[in-house]
Scaffold this active site. Structure first.
Site, short mmCIF file in Angstrom:
data_model
loop_
_atom_site.label_atom_id
_atom_site.label_comp_id
_atom_site.label_asym_id
_atom_site.label_seq_id
_atom_site.Cartn_x
_atom_site.Cartn_y
_atom_site.Cartn_z
N ASP A 113 0.84 -1.19 0.00
CA ASP A 113 0.00 0.00 0.00
C ASP A 113 0.89 1.26 0.00
OD1 ASP A 113 -1.30 2.18 1.89
OD2 ASP A 113 -2.96 1.06 0.99
N GLU A 145 -1.61 -5.10 -4.08
CA GLU A 145 -0.67 -4.36 -3.23
C GLU A 145 0.43 -5.29 -2.70
OE1 GLU A 145 -3.62 -0.89 -1.43
OE2 GLU A 145 -3.51 -2.80 -0.38
MN MN Z 1 -5.49 -2.79 0.82
#
Ligand code: MN
Length: 222
Positions: A45, A111
């Site tokens: 992220d 991610e």
């Molecule tokens: Mn996420």
């Protein structure tokens, strides 16, 4: 099966377990006693945030910070990550034992994948960024230039409030004025004691306006 992923991203893992971990949902990991993608997602992220912001600042140095922030909000959204994940057929490789593979899981795995490449490469951020840019930079710039990004403030606001408080804003109509064929709606949007009004010719339009105001209030807070 992971060779396909490696081919698609043009990167060969030294540690295949790490690649597998990026695709492993907690339900599957619990069942098999293996690792899951949660912490990789956390790191990924942050990496993707950086990659996207760096592209924006590099390519659009003259755009105002507010504009860049709105672009970023879309480009790091679950919705957009799902778009990118399609190119790699991410969904086909996810290991899950309970529940369904949904957009939220696909976004998380996308991610996690980038964090896995990062760790596997010996934390070579430059290399990972190069791989990411080769795959997606053109697509990101097209998305920005074609103004494919509609300014959906309700979605943008919700992403901020979910992250910050794990809560969604609420909307209620507080007033409807004018004759039947030319009504003006006033909607109040609220979250955590903050509220803002928006007016519009439809309820939806008024909600968007209220969401835009709340979004701007939250962005100004420290
Ligand atoms: Mn996420």
């Amino acid at each position: 099966m992971y060779e396909e992923i490696e081919e698609k991203i043009n990167y060969t893992f030294r540690n295949k377990d790490l690649l597998k971990q990026a695709f492993t949902h907690i339900s599957y990991a619990r069942e098999k006693g293996t690792s899951h993608y949660e912490t990789l997602e956390f790191l990924g992220d942050a990496l993707l945030n950086f990659f996207i912001v760096d592209i924006l600042v590099e390519e659009f140095p003259d755009k105002r910070e507010g504009t860049l922030a709105a672009l970023k909000a879309y480009l790091i959204s679950e919705e957009f990550f799902n778009e990118l994940a399609k190119d790699l057929d991410i969904v086909d490789y996810i290991l899950i034992s309970r529940g369904r593979k949904n957009v939220s899981i696909v976004g998380d795995v996308f991610e996690a994948l980038w964090a896995a490449v990062y760790i596997d490469s010996g934390r070579d951020c430059g290399r990972v960024k190069e791989i990411f840019n080769k795959l997606f930079k053109k697509r990101i710039l097209e998305t920005v230039r074609n103004r494919k990004i509609r300014k959906d403030y309700k979605t943008m606001l919700q992403e901020v409030t979910q992250k910050r408080w794990k809560e969604r804003p609420t909307y209620r109509v507080v007033e409807v004025e004018g004759p039947e064929h030319a009504k003006i709606f006033t909607v109040e949007g609220s979250i955590k004691g903050l509220s803002a009004l928006g007016k519009g010719k439809t309820k939806k339009e008024a909600e968007q306006e209220a969401a835009r105001r709340l979004y701007e209030i939250l962005r100004e807070e420290v």
